[in-house]
Write a protein that holds these residues in place. Structure first.
Motif, PDB file in Angstrom:
ATOM      1  N   ASN A  23       2.141   1.926  -3.423  1.00  0.00           N
ATOM      2  CA  ASN A  23       1.113   2.560  -4.257  1.00  0.00           C
ATOM      3  C   ASN A  23       1.031   4.063  -3.972  1.00  0.00           C
ATOM      4  O   ASN A  23       0.934   4.879  -4.888  1.00  0.00           O
ATOM      5  CB  ASN A  23      -0.262   1.922  -4.025  1.00  0.00           C
ATOM      6  CG  ASN A  23      -0.366   0.536  -4.615  1.00  0.00           C
ATOM      7  OD1 ASN A  23       0.415   0.162  -5.479  1.00  0.00           O
ATOM      8  ND2 ASN A  23      -1.328  -0.227  -4.138  1.00  0.00           N
ATOM      9  N   ILE A  37      -7.091   2.333  -1.708  1.00  0.00           N
ATOM     10  CA  ILE A  37      -6.103   2.255  -0.628  1.00  0.00           C
ATOM     11  C   ILE A  37      -6.779   2.447   0.722  1.00  0.00           C
ATOM     12  O   ILE A  37      -6.495   1.731   1.683  1.00  0.00           O
ATOM     13  CB  ILE A  37      -4.984   3.291  -0.851  1.00  0.00           C
ATOM     14  CG1 ILE A  37      -4.119   2.855  -2.036  1.00  0.00           C
ATOM     15  CG2 ILE A  37      -4.138   3.476   0.407  1.00  0.00           C
ATOM     16  CD1 ILE A  37      -3.123   3.916  -2.493  1.00  0.00           C
ATOM     17  N   GLU A  58      -8.522  -0.740   1.656  1.00  0.00           N
ATOM     18  CA  GLU A  58      -7.576  -1.779   2.038  1.00  0.00           C
ATOM     19  C   GLU A  58      -7.038  -1.535   3.452  1.00  0.00           C
ATOM     20  O   GLU A  58      -6.911  -2.456   4.247  1.00  0.00           O
ATOM     21  CB  GLU A  58      -6.411  -1.839   1.045  1.00  0.00           C
ATOM     22  CG  GLU A  58      -6.795  -2.383  -0.307  1.00  0.00           C
ATOM     23  CD  GLU A  58      -5.676  -2.280  -1.334  1.00  0.00           C
ATOM     24  OE1 GLU A  58      -4.642  -1.616  -1.046  1.00  0.00           O
ATOM     25  OE2 GLU A  58      -5.834  -2.861  -2.419  1.00  0.00           O
ATOM     26  N   ILE A  67       0.837  -1.198   0.000  1.00  0.00           N
ATOM     27  CA  ILE A  67       0.000   0.000   0.000  1.00  0.00           C
ATOM     28  C   ILE A  67       0.879   1.258   0.000  1.00  0.00           C
ATOM     29  O   ILE A  67       0.623   2.219  -0.725  1.00  0.00           O
ATOM     30  CB  ILE A  67      -0.966  -0.007   1.207  1.00  0.00           C
ATOM     31  CG1 ILE A  67      -2.024  -1.113   1.014  1.00  0.00           C
ATOM     32  CG2 ILE A  67      -1.627   1.347   1.405  1.00  0.00           C
ATOM     33  CD1 ILE A  67      -2.864  -1.389   2.237  1.00  0.00           C
TER      34      ILE A  67
END
Length: 108
Positions: A64, A90, A93, A61
């Protein structure tokens, strides 16, 4: 800024003091500082065990987010909708990870 103080002691004294500090979960410096200032020692809490899968997922994450930040800093044309979709993904998540790994508050 901290200052350094040197102290001459015998090898036996040093070993004894280090053993005391280790048994209390503090550094030798913290032990000496507390003894000289009359403070009560507060042992450090052991770091909680972290699930390696959680660390990997958080790293993914984070990667990203770094990619999005790089694109924004380069002023690359990142469509607003595309950016928002990625950020929402994100966020979701992270919410799932947080729920899966949150400790109850009264467990402290």
């Amino acid at each position: 800024m901290s200052e350094r103080i040197e102290l001459r002691v015998s090898a036996e004294e040093k070993a004894q003091w280090q053993a005391i500090a280790a048994s209390r979960g503090v550094s030798l410096s913290e032990l000496i500082r507390a003894a000289l200032s009359g403070q009560r020692l507060r042992p450090r809490r052991a770091a909680p065990r972290v699930d390696p899968d959680l660390v990997r997922e958080l790293a993914r994450i984070g990667n990203n987010l770094n990619q999005l930040a790089r694109a924004a800093n380069r002023r690359s044309p990142v469509e607003t909708v595309s950016l928002l979709v990625r950020l929402i993904k994100i966020d979701r998540e992270l919410a799932v990870l947080r729920a899966a790994h949150e400790r109850p508050r009264d467990a402290d």
